[in-house]
Design a protein around this motif. Structure first.
Motif, PDB file in Angstrom:
ATOM      1  N   ARG A  11     -10.104   7.175  -5.283  1.00  0.00           N
ATOM      2  CA  ARG A  11      -8.824   7.771  -6.160  1.00  0.00           C
ATOM      3  C   ARG A  11      -8.807   9.199  -6.056  1.00  0.00           C
ATOM      4  O   ARG A  11      -7.831   9.882  -6.052  1.00  0.00           O
ATOM      5  N   ALA A  12     -10.222   9.875  -6.502  1.00  0.00           N
ATOM      6  CA  ALA A  12     -10.348  11.059  -6.292  1.00  0.00           C
ATOM      7  C   ALA A  12      -9.942  11.809  -5.001  1.00  0.00           C
ATOM      8  O   ALA A  12      -9.195  12.851  -4.725  1.00  0.00           O
ATOM      9  N   ALA A  13     -10.137  11.417  -3.824  1.00  0.00           N
ATOM     10  CA  ALA A  13      -9.894  11.807  -2.553  1.00  0.00           C
ATOM     11  C   ALA A  13      -8.308  11.626  -2.253  1.00  0.00           C
ATOM     12  O   ALA A  13      -7.620  12.517  -1.597  1.00  0.00           O
ATOM     13  N   TYR A  14      -7.831  10.513  -2.832  1.00  0.00           N
ATOM     14  CA  TYR A  14      -6.336  10.062  -2.696  1.00  0.00           C
ATOM     15  C   TYR A  14      -5.361  11.341  -3.334  1.00  0.00           C
ATOM     16  O   TYR A  14      -4.391  11.675  -2.690  1.00  0.00           O
ATOM     17  N   TYR A  15      -5.946  11.991  -4.184  1.00  0.00           N
ATOM     18  CA  TYR A  15      -5.341  12.929  -5.083  1.00  0.00           C
ATOM     19  C   TYR A  15      -5.619  14.330  -4.623  1.00  0.00           C
ATOM     20  O   TYR A  15      -5.730  15.492  -5.499  1.00  0.00           O
ATOM     21  N   ASP A  16      -6.477  14.478  -3.524  1.00  0.00           N
ATOM     22  CA  ASP A  16      -6.677  15.871  -3.024  1.00  0.00           C
ATOM     23  C   ASP A  16      -7.704  16.585  -3.901  1.00  0.00           C
ATOM     24  O   ASP A  16      -8.038  17.608  -3.692  1.00  0.00           O
ATOM     25  N   GLN A  17      -8.655  15.842  -4.750  1.00  0.00           N
ATOM     26  CA  GLN A  17      -9.759  16.456  -5.477  1.00  0.00           C
ATOM     27  C   GLN A  17     -10.963  16.425  -4.666  1.00  0.00           C
ATOM     28  O   GLN A  17     -11.994  17.289  -5.024  1.00  0.00           O
ATOM     29  N   LEU A  18     -11.017  15.967  -3.336  1.00  0.00           N
ATOM     30  CA  LEU A  18     -12.158  16.318  -2.415  1.00  0.00           C
ATOM     31  C   LEU A  18     -11.786  16.910  -1.312  1.00  0.00           C
ATOM     32  O   LEU A  18     -12.430  17.046  -0.551  1.00  0.00           O
ATOM     33  N   GLY A  19     -10.571  17.648  -1.320  1.00  0.00           N
ATOM     34  CA  GLY A  19     -10.146  18.379  -0.180  1.00  0.00           C
ATOM     35  C   GLY A  19      -8.802  18.079   0.115  1.00  0.00           C
ATOM     36  O   GLY A  19      -8.546  16.843   0.368  1.00  0.00           O
ATOM     37  N   VAL A  20      -7.881  18.741   0.598  1.00  0.00           N
ATOM     38  CA  VAL A  20      -6.499  18.287   1.072  1.00  0.00           C
ATOM     39  C   VAL A  20      -6.553  17.652   2.532  1.00  0.00           C
ATOM     40  O   VAL A  20      -5.977  16.646   2.613  1.00  0.00           O
TER      41      VAL A  20
ATOM     42  N   GLY B 163      -8.131  14.250   1.859  1.00  0.00           N
ATOM     43  CA  GLY B 163      -6.966  13.658   0.997  1.00  0.00           C
ATOM     44  C   GLY B 163      -5.948  13.028   1.988  1.00  0.00           C
ATOM     45  O   GLY B 163      -5.289  11.773   1.876  1.00  0.00           O
ATOM     46  N   LYS B 164      -5.441  13.814   2.909  1.00  0.00           N
ATOM     47  CA  LYS B 164      -4.351  13.253   3.780  1.00  0.00           C
ATOM     48  C   LYS B 164      -4.897  12.017   4.545  1.00  0.00           C
ATOM     49  O   LYS B 164      -4.153  11.156   4.811  1.00  0.00           O
TER      50      LYS B 164
ATOM     51  N   ALA C  22      -3.430   8.130   4.580  1.00  0.00           N
ATOM     52  CA  ALA C  22      -3.084   7.467   5.768  1.00  0.00           C
ATOM     53  C   ALA C  22      -3.481   5.855   5.825  1.00  0.00           C
ATOM     54  O   ALA C  22      -2.708   5.006   5.898  1.00  0.00           O
ATOM     55  N   ARG C  23      -4.905   5.723   5.215  1.00  0.00           N
ATOM     56  CA  ARG C  23      -5.355   4.475   5.397  1.00  0.00           C
ATOM     57  C   ARG C  23      -4.794   3.498   4.060  1.00  0.00           C
ATOM     58  O   ARG C  23      -4.534   2.655   4.269  1.00  0.00           O
ATOM     59  N   ILE C  24      -4.733   4.240   2.844  1.00  0.00           N
ATOM     60  CA  ILE C  24      -4.376   3.511   1.792  1.00  0.00           C
ATOM     61  C   ILE C  24      -2.987   3.117   1.952  1.00  0.00           C
ATOM     62  O   ILE C  24      -2.636   1.801   1.860  1.00  0.00           O
TER      63      ILE C  24
ATOM     64  N   PHE D 112      -7.756   4.909  11.505  1.00  0.00           N
ATOM     65  CA  PHE D 112      -7.263   6.047  10.929  1.00  0.00           C
ATOM     66  C   PHE D 112      -8.573   6.959  10.880  1.00  0.00           C
ATOM     67  O   PHE D 112      -9.663   6.460  10.047  1.00  0.00           O
ATOM     68  N   ASP D 113      -8.670   7.772  11.342  1.00  0.00           N
ATOM     69  CA  ASP D 113      -9.908   8.781  11.631  1.00  0.00           C
ATOM     70  C   ASP D 113     -11.090   7.967  12.003  1.00  0.00           C
ATOM     71  O   ASP D 113     -11.104   7.442  13.118  1.00  0.00           O
ATOM     72  N   LYS D 114     -12.221   7.748  10.866  1.00  0.00           N
ATOM     73  CA  LYS D 114     -13.177   6.904  11.018  1.00  0.00           C
ATOM     74  C   LYS D 114     -13.258   5.692  10.580  1.00  0.00           C
ATOM     75  O   LYS D 114     -14.293   5.194  10.011  1.00  0.00           O
ATOM     76  N   TRP D 115     -12.011   4.998  10.144  1.00  0.00           N
ATOM     77  CA  TRP D 115     -11.945   3.867   9.815  1.00  0.00           C
ATOM     78  C   TRP D 115     -10.969   2.779  10.791  1.00  0.00           C
ATOM     79  O   TRP D 115     -10.268   3.301  11.525  1.00  0.00           O
ATOM     80  N   LEU D 116     -11.333   1.660  10.533  1.00  0.00           N
ATOM     81  CA  LEU D 116     -10.689   0.584  11.545  1.00  0.00           C
ATOM     82  C   LEU D 116     -10.107  -0.384  10.610  1.00  0.00           C
ATOM     83  O   LEU D 116     -10.460  -0.789   9.650  1.00  0.00           O
ATOM     84  N   GLY D 117      -8.894  -1.061  10.897  1.00  0.00           N
ATOM     85  CA  GLY D 117      -7.945  -1.753  10.232  1.00  0.00           C
ATOM     86  C   GLY D 117      -7.469  -2.589  10.929  1.00  0.00           C
ATOM     87  O   GLY D 117      -7.010  -2.714  12.099  1.00  0.00           O
ATOM     88  N   VAL D 118      -7.461  -4.130  10.355  1.00  0.00           N
ATOM     89  CA  VAL D 118      -7.010  -5.248  11.266  1.00  0.00           C
ATOM     90  C   VAL D 118      -6.003  -6.081  10.281  1.00  0.00           C
ATOM     91  O   VAL D 118      -6.787  -6.346   9.059  1.00  0.00           O
TER      92      VAL D 118
END
Length: 335
Positions: free
Chosen positions: A15-24, A27-28, A32-34, A182-188
């Motif tokens: 949640r913090a990352a989604y709203y750029d609280q851990l850096g813009v 967060g981007k 993208a993953r969410i 997504f960067d270093k995530w994998l989605g299936v």
């Protein structure tokens, strides 16, 4: 071996990352993953396994979908419930959270989509969890899975995922519709089928996709190495600059000590001069007093002389001496 006694599960910062609280930039990447997960959650009835702080269920609830979020962590459910209270009543009416383990979870129904995002890497035997999730999906429904792509050695991660392992684990239960990185995530995204079938190997297209992903991630790492080298170089320059400043400060400190010593010597000299000046001034004052006494005595004699000169006897004596001087000058001319 390092003891893990008292080790707590790390707090999920999605949640913090989604709203750029851990850096813009971070967060981007997280958004993208969410957002991909939200787009892949088809149908009206969604189950989010390992919902953490409830971000995805709330985003889906805002779209009017009925969402159940479960997590084994009471802290995560408390955070999700607190976040849900901040939402509109229409969202609160379609989203619910429950502290539960998927292996014992019973909903008395099947779901259009079951989400398992960043769950499998935490589990020692993920095949059992995938099989249980499969039973909760309607035939023709969707199973959406995301995992970290490649090495991601957090304390609570029990395995590393590339594409091959994930394909082998999910393909007995359906057909892979989408594969995303997504960067270093994998989605299936898996479309669930009624009959369980043997796991399949990677297709040629998937191998090509995997190689492209490896190249992209490798270039990301190389870029990060170059960036870190540049950062290290700047850091070394700053360290050298600080060392030069410290050296100048030491030199200035030594110069200050030297100046303070000189000032101390000058103060001592000034004290001596002040003492000598005091003595001279004292002597001058004494001489001045003595001269004043002489002047006063001289003035007294002058006064007496004037008094005597103005008397009759004095006038006679003055004429006498004037006459003597004239006679003396005449005698001197005759000679």
């Amino acid at each position: 071996m390092t003891s893990t006694a008292g080790m707590k599960r790390p707090k999920d910062q999605v949640r913090a990352a989604y709203y750029d609280q851990l850096g813009v930039a971070f967060g981007k990447k997280v958004r993208a993953r969410i957002h991909w997960i939200v787009r892949e959650a088809k149908g009206e009835d969604i189950l989010d396994v390992g919902c953490s702080g409830g971000l995805v269920p709330i985003l889906l609830g805002r779209e009017g979908k009925r969402v159940t979020g479960i997590d084994v962590s009471p802290e995560a459910i408390a955070e999700a419930t607190s976040a849900l209270k901040e939402e509109a009543a229409s969202v609160q009416s379609v989203v619910m959270f429950s502290e539960a383990n998927i292996m014992s979870f019973s909903a008395n129904r099947q779901f259009d989509t079951v989400l398992m995002t960043e769950v499998l890497e935490h589990i020692g035997e993920p095949e059992r969890v995938i099989q249980q999730a499969y039973t909760l999906v309607k035939p023709g429904g969707r199973l959406v899975v995301t995992v970290p792509f490649g090495v991601n050695d957090y304390a609570d991660h029990k395995r590393t995922y590339y594409l091959k392992r994930l394909v082998e684990q999910v393909t007995p239960y359906g057909t892979i519709e989408k594969i995303e990185r997504f960067d270093k995530w994998l989605g299936v995204t898996l479309v669930v089928q009624e009959d369980v079938q043997p796991a399949r190997m990677l297709s040629a297209e998937e191998v090509d996709w995997l190689e492209d992903s490896f190249e992209t991630v490798e270039r990301m790492h190389l870029a990060e190495v170059i960036r870190l080298k540049q950062v290290n170089k700047r850091l070394e320059q700053k360290v050298q600059h600080v060392a030069e400043i410290e050296l100048r400060m030491v030199e200035q400190s030594n110069e200050q000590v030297k100046l303070e010593h000189q000032v101390s010597e000058m103060n001592q000299q000034l004290e001596q001069l002040a003492h000598q000046y005091t003595l001279v001034l004292k002597r001058y004052e004494e001489a001045l007093v003595s001269n004043m006494e002489v002047l006063e005595a001289n003035e007294a004699w002058k006064s007496k002389y004037r008094s005597l000169a103005n008397s009759k006897l004095g006038k006679v004596i003055v004429r006498y001496w004037k006459l003597r001087r004239k006679l003396s000058r005449r005698q001197a001319r005759r000679r």
